[in-house]
Design an enzyme around this catalytic site. Structure first.
Site, PDB file in Angstrom:
ATOM      1  N   ALA A 203       0.850  -1.194   0.000  1.00 28.87           N
ATOM      2  CA  ALA A 203       0.000   0.000   0.000  1.00 28.87           C
ATOM      3  C   ALA A 203       0.881   1.238   0.000  1.00 28.87           C
ATOM      4  O   ALA A 203       0.730   2.145   0.823  1.00 28.87           O
ATOM      5  CB  ALA A 203      -0.968  -0.016   1.182  1.00 28.87           C
ATOM      6  N   LEU A 204       1.818   1.279  -0.933  1.00 31.89           N
ATOM      7  CA  LEU A 204       2.841   2.314  -0.953  1.00 31.89           C
ATOM      8  C   LEU A 204       2.258   3.707  -1.162  1.00 31.89           C
ATOM      9  O   LEU A 204       1.338   3.901  -1.948  1.00 31.89           O
ATOM     10  CB  LEU A 204       3.848   2.022  -2.063  1.00 31.89           C
TER      11      LEU A 204
ATOM     12  N   HIS B 133       6.632   5.981   1.678  1.00 29.94           N
ATOM     13  CA  HIS B 133       7.462   4.856   1.236  1.00 29.94           C
ATOM     14  C   HIS B 133       8.393   5.272   0.105  1.00 29.94           C
ATOM     15  O   HIS B 133       9.561   4.863   0.054  1.00 29.94           O
ATOM     16  CB  HIS B 133       6.571   3.702   0.740  1.00 29.94           C
TER      17      HIS B 133
ATOM     18  N   GLN C 241       2.791  -9.330  13.583  1.00 25.56           N
ATOM     19  CA  GLN C 241       2.821  -8.064  14.314  1.00 25.56           C
ATOM     20  C   GLN C 241       1.434  -7.486  14.548  1.00 25.56           C
ATOM     21  O   GLN C 241       1.304  -6.423  15.155  1.00 25.56           O
ATOM     22  CB  GLN C 241       3.697  -7.042  13.597  1.00 25.56           C
TER      23      GLN C 241
ATOM     24  N   ASP D 159       7.157   6.070  12.436  1.00 22.25           N
ATOM     25  CA  ASP D 159       7.205   4.935  13.355  1.00 22.25           C
ATOM     26  C   ASP D 159       8.530   5.001  14.120  1.00 22.25           C
ATOM     27  O   ASP D 159       9.383   4.123  13.997  1.00 22.25           O
ATOM     28  CB  ASP D 159       7.091   3.621  12.588  1.00 22.25           C
TER      29      ASP D 159
ATOM     30  N   GLN E  35       9.582   2.079  16.343  1.00 19.53           N
ATOM     31  CA  GLN E  35      10.062   0.963  15.525  1.00 19.53           C
ATOM     32  C   GLN E  35      11.486   1.219  15.047  1.00 19.53           C
ATOM     33  O   GLN E  35      12.347   0.329  15.110  1.00 19.53           O
ATOM     34  CB  GLN E  35       9.143   0.767  14.335  1.00 19.53           C
TER      35      GLN E  35
ATOM     36  N   SER F 107       0.182   7.566   5.777  1.00 23.71           N
ATOM     37  CA  SER F 107       0.113   6.203   6.289  1.00 23.71           C
ATOM     38  C   SER F 107      -0.818   5.393   5.411  1.00 23.71           C
ATOM     39  O   SER F 107      -1.814   5.927   4.888  1.00 23.71           O
ATOM     40  CB  SER F 107      -0.419   6.189   7.734  1.00 23.71           C
ATOM     41  N   SER F 108      -0.515   4.117   5.244  1.00 27.91           N
ATOM     42  CA  SER F 108      -1.401   3.237   4.489  1.00 27.91           C
ATOM     43  C   SER F 108      -2.779   3.184   5.131  1.00 27.91           C
ATOM     44  O   SER F 108      -3.793   3.000   4.444  1.00 27.91           O
ATOM     45  CB  SER F 108      -0.801   1.834   4.416  1.00 27.91           C
TER      46      SER F 108
END
Length: 258
Positions: free
Chosen positions: A29-30, A34, A58, A147, A150, A182-183
């Site tokens: 879902a770029l 990305h 996850q 993120d 992350q 964001s996707s």
């Protein structure tokens, strides 16, 4: 652009690559965020590898996994246009041939912020990232700073396990109204999208965490957390979606609060 589904085939081909290898791991879902990672890799390496793999381990909520957007055809077109050399499209049976018996845990930061309400999330993230890094063997790997938790965990993992890989953080790409790309944004209802644009503005206020949380809830967000940690304030909220509330995260550097 080369597309590889079989990881045994990829491992056989990996040895033929020379020079600096950049790696961008994604769940597809770029969007422009990305693409900013891909462009950073293309600009600074001889070869760029992209992975598209929706990592089931996850997701602590099965419904969240079920509604994660899939746009593979568009993703491949965007990757090709951005200069990606190789795309890896593994499936669960290849990534987790062990049935997820072997897992990589971090015992401190992964249990804070997003880890508080998402048990097992970062174990799934770190495990799949370690596997992908071992498959790709990159010089550099690229992660978005939206993120940020992350990013810090992946960077710390590589340092702890002496992986000779540079983990590169790329600044968050935002829409014109400030919403971090964001996707998940595709899942927001029109009402949720109007609300979501207020997240970064409220998060950036030079106020206490409690005041910021109250302001977010006053606007209509359901708030998981607002927390100042080091030089950043982090938040996770929920906004209305078409079928379910959509979880959004963001963070702001303290410098922007002065």
């Amino acid at each position: 652009m080369n597309i590889v589904h079989c990881m045994d085939e990829w491992r056989a081909r990996r040895g033929s690559l020379s020079g600096r290898v950049g790696f961008v791991p994604t769940m597809g879902a770029l969007h422009e965020g990305h693409l900013s990672l891909i462009r950073a890799s293309v600009d600074n390496n001889d070869v760029t590898v992209l992975s598209i793999y929706v990592n089931a381990t996850q997701f602590n909520d099965p419904s969240d996994l079920a509604k994660y957007p899939s746009t593979l055809e568009a993703d491949l077109a965007a990757a090709n246009a951005a200069g990606v050399d190789w795309v890896l499209l593994p499936d669960y049976s290849q990534i987790y041939a062990d049935g997820y018996r072997y897992q990589l845990n971090e015992e401190s930061f992964s249990r804070q912020l997003c880890g508080t309400d998402r048990p097992g999330h970062f174990t799934g993230v770190l495990t799949v990232v370690m596997k992908l890094l071992n498959l790709v063997v990159p010089t550099r790997a690229y992660f978005g700073l939206k993120d940020y938790q992350q990013f810090e965990l992946v960077k710390g993992m590589c340092e702890a396990f002496f992986l000779p890989i540079e983990i590169v953080g790329v600044e968050t790409v935002r829409d014109q109204d400030g919403l971090a790309l964001s996707s998940r944004n595709k899942l927001l209802s029109p009402e949720g999208r109007k609300l979501a644009k207020k997240l970064n503005k409220i998060l950036s206020r030079n106020e206490t965490d409690e005041s910021v949380r109250d302001a977010l809830e006053g606007e209509g967000f359901s708030v998981d957390y607002v927390q100042l940690r080091g030089d950043r304030r982090f938040a996770a909220v929920h906004a209305p979606g078409y079928t379910h509330p959509v979880r959004l995260i963001d963070n702001v550097q303290m410098e922007s609060l002065k």
